[in-house]
Design a protein around this motif. Structure first.
Motif, PDB file in Angstrom:
ATOM      1  N   LEU A  89       0.812  -1.363  -0.070  1.00 13.31           N
ATOM      2  CA  LEU A  89      -0.041   0.082   0.040  1.00 13.31           C
ATOM      3  C   LEU A  89       0.898   1.212   0.063  1.00 13.31           C
ATOM      4  CD1 LEU A  89      -2.598  -0.946   2.290  1.00 13.31           C
ATOM      5  CD2 LEU A  89      -2.882  -1.117   0.032  1.00 13.31           C
ATOM      6  N   THR A 117       4.070   1.318  -1.058  1.00 15.60           N
ATOM      7  CA  THR A 117       4.512   1.427  -2.203  1.00 15.60           C
ATOM      8  C   THR A 117       3.629   2.125  -3.262  1.00 15.60           C
ATOM      9  OG1 THR A 117       5.649  -0.755  -1.589  1.00 15.60           O
ATOM     10  CG2 THR A 117       5.926   0.043  -3.974  1.00 15.60           C
ATOM     11  N   ALA A 118       2.462   1.570  -3.308  1.00 13.94           N
ATOM     12  CA  ALA A 118       1.582   1.897  -4.357  1.00 13.94           C
ATOM     13  C   ALA A 118       1.409   3.503  -4.122  1.00 13.94           C
ATOM     14  CB  ALA A 118       0.039   1.259  -3.986  1.00 13.94           C
ATOM     15  N   ALA A 119       1.257   4.126  -2.854  1.00 10.87           N
ATOM     16  CA  ALA A 119       1.096   5.432  -2.699  1.00 10.87           C
ATOM     17  C   ALA A 119       2.477   6.291  -3.479  1.00 10.87           C
ATOM     18  CB  ALA A 119       1.102   5.721  -1.135  1.00 10.87           C
ATOM     19  N   ALA A 120       3.649   5.576  -3.232  1.00  8.04           N
ATOM     20  CA  ALA A 120       4.877   6.254  -3.808  1.00  8.04           C
ATOM     21  C   ALA A 120       4.606   6.354  -5.212  1.00  8.04           C
ATOM     22  CB  ALA A 120       6.136   5.574  -3.119  1.00  8.04           C
ATOM     23  N   ASP A 121       4.317   4.951  -5.914  1.00  4.71           N
ATOM     24  CA  ASP A 121       4.162   5.038  -7.150  1.00  4.71           C
ATOM     25  C   ASP A 121       3.025   6.264  -7.760  1.00  4.71           C
ATOM     26  OD1 ASP A 121       4.633   3.378  -9.454  1.00  4.71           O
ATOM     27  OD2 ASP A 121       2.310   3.216  -9.614  1.00  4.71           O
ATOM     28  N   LEU A 122       2.260   6.495  -6.979  1.00  3.34           N
ATOM     29  CA  LEU A 122       1.212   7.558  -7.421  1.00  3.34           C
ATOM     30  C   LEU A 122       1.414   9.106  -6.985  1.00  3.34           C
ATOM     31  CD1 LEU A 122      -2.044   5.357  -6.631  1.00  3.34           C
ATOM     32  CD2 LEU A 122      -1.251   6.085  -8.868  1.00  3.34           C
ATOM     33  N   TYR A 123       2.761   9.115  -6.809  1.00  3.20           N
ATOM     34  CA  TYR A 123       3.373  10.576  -6.859  1.00  3.20           C
ATOM     35  C   TYR A 123       3.230  11.209  -5.389  1.00  3.20           C
ATOM     36  CZ  TYR A 123       2.559   9.615 -11.823  1.00  3.20           C
ATOM     37  OH  TYR A 123       2.628   9.198 -12.986  1.00  3.20           O
ATOM     38  N   ALA A 124       3.019  10.306  -4.264  1.00  4.19           N
ATOM     39  CA  ALA A 124       2.972  10.538  -3.049  1.00  4.19           C
ATOM     40  C   ALA A 124       4.402  10.766  -2.572  1.00  4.19           C
ATOM     41  CB  ALA A 124       2.153   9.731  -2.120  1.00  4.19           C
ATOM     42  N   THR A 125       4.882  11.863  -1.990  1.00  2.00           N
ATOM     43  CA  THR A 125       6.255  11.858  -1.306  1.00  2.00           C
ATOM     44  C   THR A 125       5.917  10.944  -0.017  1.00  2.00           C
ATOM     45  OG1 THR A 125       5.507  14.006   0.103  1.00  2.00           O
ATOM     46  CG2 THR A 125       6.624  14.247  -1.982  1.00  2.00           C
ATOM     47  N   PRO A 126       7.291  10.730   0.633  1.00  2.00           N
ATOM     48  CA  PRO A 126       7.320   9.897   1.648  1.00  2.00           C
ATOM     49  C   PRO A 126       6.350  10.436   2.695  1.00  2.00           C
ATOM     50  CG  PRO A 126       9.721  10.073   1.005  1.00  2.00           C
ATOM     51  CD  PRO A 126       8.513  10.931   0.186  1.00  2.00           C
ATOM     52  N   ARG A 130       3.747  12.395   2.693  1.00  2.00           N
ATOM     53  CA  ARG A 130       2.322  12.497   2.110  1.00  2.00           C
ATOM     54  C   ARG A 130       1.821  10.927   2.036  1.00  2.00           C
ATOM     55  NH1 ARG A 130      -0.066  16.507  -2.055  1.00  2.00           N
ATOM     56  NH2 ARG A 130      -1.812  16.257  -0.583  1.00  2.00           N
ATOM     57  N   ARG A 163      -1.189  10.146   4.277  1.00  3.64           N
ATOM     58  CA  ARG A 163      -2.573   9.520   3.680  1.00  3.64           C
ATOM     59  C   ARG A 163      -2.749   8.173   3.850  1.00  3.64           C
ATOM     60  NH1 ARG A 163      -5.205  12.674   0.067  1.00  3.64           N
ATOM     61  NH2 ARG A 163      -6.605  10.920   0.497  1.00  3.64           N
ATOM     62  N   VAL A 164      -1.845   7.434   3.866  1.00  4.97           N
ATOM     63  CA  VAL A 164      -1.969   6.136   3.526  1.00  4.97           C
ATOM     64  C   VAL A 164      -1.673   5.443   5.183  1.00  4.97           C
ATOM     65  CG1 VAL A 164      -1.568   3.975   2.705  1.00  4.97           C
ATOM     66  CG2 VAL A 164      -1.892   5.974   1.259  1.00  4.97           C
ATOM     67  N   PRO A 203      -3.549   6.769   8.326  1.00  2.00           N
ATOM     68  CA  PRO A 203      -5.083   6.391   8.540  1.00  2.00           C
ATOM     69  C   PRO A 203      -5.305   4.899   8.895  1.00  2.00           C
ATOM     70  CG  PRO A 203      -4.853   7.839   6.635  1.00  2.00           C
ATOM     71  CD  PRO A 203      -3.394   7.359   7.114  1.00  2.00           C
ATOM     72  N   PHE A 260      11.010   1.015  -7.124  1.00  2.00           N
ATOM     73  CA  PHE A 260      10.945   0.554  -6.109  1.00  2.00           C
ATOM     74  C   PHE A 260      12.105  -0.233  -5.565  1.00  2.00           C
ATOM     75  CE2 PHE A 260       6.513  -0.584  -7.594  1.00  2.00           C
ATOM     76  CZ  PHE A 260       6.166   0.660  -7.485  1.00  2.00           C
ATOM     77  N   HIS A 264       8.271   8.419  -6.606  1.00  2.00           N
ATOM     78  CA  HIS A 264       7.167   9.255  -6.799  1.00  2.00           C
ATOM     79  C   HIS A 264       7.572  10.477  -7.749  1.00  2.00           C
ATOM     80  CE1 HIS A 264       9.579  11.077  -3.405  1.00  2.00           C
ATOM     81  NE2 HIS A 264       9.354  12.342  -3.869  1.00  2.00           N
ATOM     82  N   ASN A 288       3.438   4.483 -13.834  1.00  2.00           N
ATOM     83  CA  ASN A 288       2.409   3.865 -12.655  1.00  2.00           C
ATOM     84  C   ASN A 288       2.379   2.253 -12.899  1.00  2.00           C
ATOM     85  OD1 ASN A 288       0.522   6.704 -13.040  1.00  2.00           O
ATOM     86  ND2 ASN A 288       1.735   6.174 -11.203  1.00  2.00           N
ATOM     87  N   PHE A 297      -0.428  -3.588  -9.296  1.00  2.00           N
ATOM     88  CA  PHE A 297      -0.049  -4.551  -8.483  1.00  2.00           C
ATOM     89  C   PHE A 297      -0.567  -5.912  -8.660  1.00  2.00           C
ATOM     90  CE2 PHE A 297       1.402  -0.447  -6.889  1.00  2.00           C
ATOM     91  CZ  PHE A 297       2.763  -0.521  -6.570  1.00  2.00           C
ATOM     92  N   PHE A 350      -6.318   1.240  -1.630  1.00  2.00           N
ATOM     93  CA  PHE A 350      -6.186   1.680  -0.285  1.00  2.00           C
ATOM     94  C   PHE A 350      -7.693   1.399   0.279  1.00  2.00           C
ATOM     95  CE2 PHE A 350      -3.745   5.029  -2.869  1.00  2.00           C
ATOM     96  CZ  PHE A 350      -2.626   4.330  -2.412  1.00  2.00           C
ATOM     97  N   HIS A 381      -8.991   2.434   3.066  1.00  2.00           N
ATOM     98  CA  HIS A 381      -9.846   3.386   3.752  1.00  2.00           C
ATOM     99  C   HIS A 381     -10.343   4.398   2.749  1.00  2.00           C
ATOM    100  CE1 HIS A 381      -5.571   4.786   3.065  1.00  2.00           C
ATOM    101  NE2 HIS A 381      -5.744   5.894   3.619  1.00  2.00           N
ATOM    102  N   PHE A 396      -6.441   9.353  -6.413  1.00  3.89           N
ATOM    103  CA  PHE A 396      -5.183   9.372  -5.590  1.00  3.89           C
ATOM    104  C   PHE A 396      -3.945  10.166  -6.350  1.00  3.89           C
ATOM    105  CE2 PHE A 396      -1.452   8.283  -2.966  1.00  3.89           C
ATOM    106  CZ  PHE A 396      -1.873   8.781  -1.754  1.00  3.89           C
ATOM    107  N   MET A 411      -2.242  13.870  -5.617  1.00  7.12           N
ATOM    108  CA  MET A 411      -0.686  13.795  -5.219  1.00  7.12           C
ATOM    109  C   MET A 411       0.136  14.802  -6.226  1.00  7.12           C
ATOM    110  SD  MET A 411      -0.346  12.480  -2.278  1.00  7.12           S
ATOM    111  CE  MET A 411      -1.837  12.637  -1.947  1.00  7.12           C
TER     112      MET A 411
END
Lengths: 268, 370
Positions: free
Chosen positions: A170, A172-181, A183, A187-188, A191, B66, B87, B92, B95, B101, B103, B112, B116
């Protein structure tokens, strides 16, 4: 064949009897305590009828109010600070590549669980005494520091468990979707970590609220918490007022532990 | 054919001598990728195919950011992205576990990446609706991801990865968790999405059938190396290595002697004396002993005495519904399998034990590199 697969301890001879004896020996004294908190008379052993008088009296007792308030203050402070530290420690021990000394840190965080409480208490007493001599400070700070310290490992356990059961993909997916560490964390990770953090917070709160030994040795004059106040009262005359205070105290603890149980269970 | 068009396109991803060594405890060094070079063109459906542990997922993770290569460069439209964190890469990933996500709602998941990237609320909302439409899931926008089926989760994962307009979409065995029928549907769906979005897809799978059906080109990988890159037809009809021939489909292996070679063909004498005209892998100049492969459906079984390349006795006949497999024990030793397409009313005129001949279709034989 058929029975081997579903062995049940319930079918063992005497199981039910032993279970009942266990429950009785655990809960009879508590039940007795609660029953006599409603005693109309002044004895904690002779029933004289139902009454709320001891509850009313405890509620009006200024010493009780003061001690209860102090207990809540200390427990709130210790729980929040300890949970913050525990969260950071849990992230550091689960979200980094295994590094040298990780096991040592893990052990270090958890040792307070194994050190006998009286040893910690005496150590803190001596340590704080030297600070008192050097600085002259006698405020609530010692109790706050002590409670925070011994609450950390309790807060750490549910948070670490939650982090370990979370799917790393999850983040990793956030980082893949442009989230900085940062964020990705807010965000992930955060929560999803909340049930663990709330669990840690409540566990730490209860542990701090219930503590007697360390508090008794660390507190300065006039810094009674509810448990130490009660302990002090038992050295004098014992009235059902103590039962009433105990019953309320018990109720609060049960409430928090139950909440903790459901919060950590359900969200999975 | 689309393959021809796409050959002229500019490179989207270029891997140059990329190696990845995982350093475990003390002496434990695992070389997951060994000096791999590959060029993936813009708008291509490119598949990395191989058994588990062959390095295909490692290569994908290096492209995604990664993991970082031990050696070599990874270029995205000419720019070295190997040192960039994930990031910061316009790439993209879908997986294997979807990694939705839990939540967030379906819509929030899809939005998302855009959020971002700092896109406005209006732009994000419009794009989310567009993506929901693309994967035909408009009604489920406000559902939790735990309230939708596996196939729907798959679509959300796709929509989420496509929403920020990546330059390259990476797909890590995305269909492996679906049942057979849904997998077939999603194969067509993926192909359609790739066509409609015009995005370069890099698809990782260990399912050879999936690779053959969907890809413009396939790279077959084994033990950290790419063994062969080609169109599905090239890979299937002209396997260059024993591993490739074995991994994809069924194959007959024959030992032969080189008689003569031309540019990309060779005359090979097979056991039993017959000589066949066989294709050669690029750049191979064989001499002496060679291994020749023939696909079971590129040969036919004939009555003894008729013109044939090989001779033997029928040892088994296996009926498969769509086709029948004839197992022939060759006179020179070894077994050869012939696959014959069934049609109504042509019940087999052959019986087990009968002497038969095996006739090759023209250009059925291919020489291996080993």
């Amino acid at each position: 064949m058929a029975n081997a697969g579903n062995f049940s301890v319930r079918r063992l001879t005497g199981f039910t009897t032993i279970a009942i004896i266990c429950f009785l020996s655990l809960y009879t004294p508590i039940l007795t305590l609660v029953i006599f908190s409603f005693n109309a008379g002044t004895s904690i052993a002779i029933w004289e009828g139902f009454s709320w008088r001891w509850y009313e009296r405890a509620w009006a007792n200024e010493q009780v109010q003061e001690a209860a308030l102090r207990s809540l203050q200390i427990a709130s402070f210790a729980a929040i600070v300890a949970t913050t530290f525990a969260t950071m420690a849990a992230i550091a021990t689960t979200r980094t590549r295994p590094f040298r000394g990780l096991t040592a840190i893990y052990a270090f965080v958890n040792t307070p669980l194994m050190v006998p409480e009286i040893v910690t208490a005496i150590a803190l007493l001596i340590f704080f005494a030297s600070i008192k001599v050097a600085t002259g400070y006698t405020g609530l700070g010692y109790l706050l520091a002590a409670h925070t310290a011994f609450c950390i490992p309790f807060a750490y356990l549910p948070i670490r468990a939650r982090l370990e059961s979370m799917d790393l993909t999850l983040e990793t997916a956030a980082a893949d979707l442009y989230a900085t560490p940062w964020r990705a964390f807010t965000r992930v990770t955060l929560p999803l970590l909340w049930p663990g953090i709330i669990g840690g917070l409540m566990l730490a709160f209860v542990i701090s609220l219930d503590d007697v030994v360390i508090t008794e040795l660390v507190k300065s004059a006039g810094q009674e918490t509810l448990p130490t106040y009660m302990l002090g009262q038992f050295r004098r005359v014992v009235t059902p007022e103590m039962n009433a205070i105990s019953a309320v105290f018990l109720g609060i603890s049960i409430l928090i532990v139950t909440l903790f149980f459901f919060l950590t269970r359900k969200r999975n | 054919m689309p393959e021809v068009d796409k050959a002229d396109r500019r490179p989207a991803i270029e891997a140059k001598n990329v190696s990845k060594v995982f350093q475990g405890a003390a002496q434990d060094r695992v070389t997951a990728l060994d000096a791999v070079s590959v060029t993936i063109r813009e708008n291509e459906f490119f598949t990395l195919l191989g058994p588990s542990g062959c390095g295909k997922t490692t290569l994908l993770r290096l492209i995604a950011g990664f993991d970082f290569p031990t050696e070599g460069e990874i270029l995205l439209y000419g720019e070295d992205i190997a040192p960039l964190p994930p990031h910061k890469r316009p790439v993209n990933t879908v997986f294997q576990s979807y990694a939705l996500f839990p939540h967030m709602t379906v819509g929030q998941n899809i939005g998302f990446g855009l959020e971002m990237l700092g896109k406005s609320k209006a732009e994000t909302a419009a794009r989310v609706d567009q993506m929901l439409k693309l994967v035909q899931m408009q009604e489920l926008k406000n559902r939790r991801t735990s309230q939708i089926s596996g196939g729907q989760q798959q679509r959300v994962a796709l929509a989420r990865a496509l929403a920020p307009h990546p330059k390259v979409l990476l797909l890590d065995e995305p269909l492996s968790a679906l049942d057979y029928k849904l997998r077939k549907e999603m194969q067509i769906e993926l192909k359609r999405l790739q066509h409609e979005t015009g995005i370069t897809f890099i698809f990782v799978t260990q399912d050879q059938e999936e690779a053959l059906t969907m890809s413009d080109r396939i790279a077959v990988m084994s033990r950290g190396k790419i063994l062969q890159i080609g169109s599905p037809r090239e890979i299937y009809d002209r396997p260059a290595e024993r591993f490739v021939a074995n991994f994809i489909g069924e194959t007959n292996f024959l030992e032969g002697d080189t008689v003569s070679t031309q540019a990309d063909r060779a005359m090979v004498r097979l056991p039993g004396g017959a000589t066949v005209d066989a294709g050669l892998p690029q750049g191979l100049k064989p001499s002496g002993k060679v291994t020749v492969v023939v696909r079971p459906e590129h040969a036919d079984i004939v009555k003894a005495g008729q013109p044939a390349t090989l001779a033997g006795a029928l040892s088994n006949i296996v009926y498969f519904g769509t086709d029948t497999h004839f197992h022939v024990a060759l006179d020179t030793g070894g077994e050869f399998i012939v696959r014959h397409q069934n049609s109504r009313g042509n019940e087999s005129a052959f019986a087990v034990g009968e002497k038969v001949g095996i006739a090759f279709e023209p250009d059925a034989a291919q020489v291996l590199r080993d």
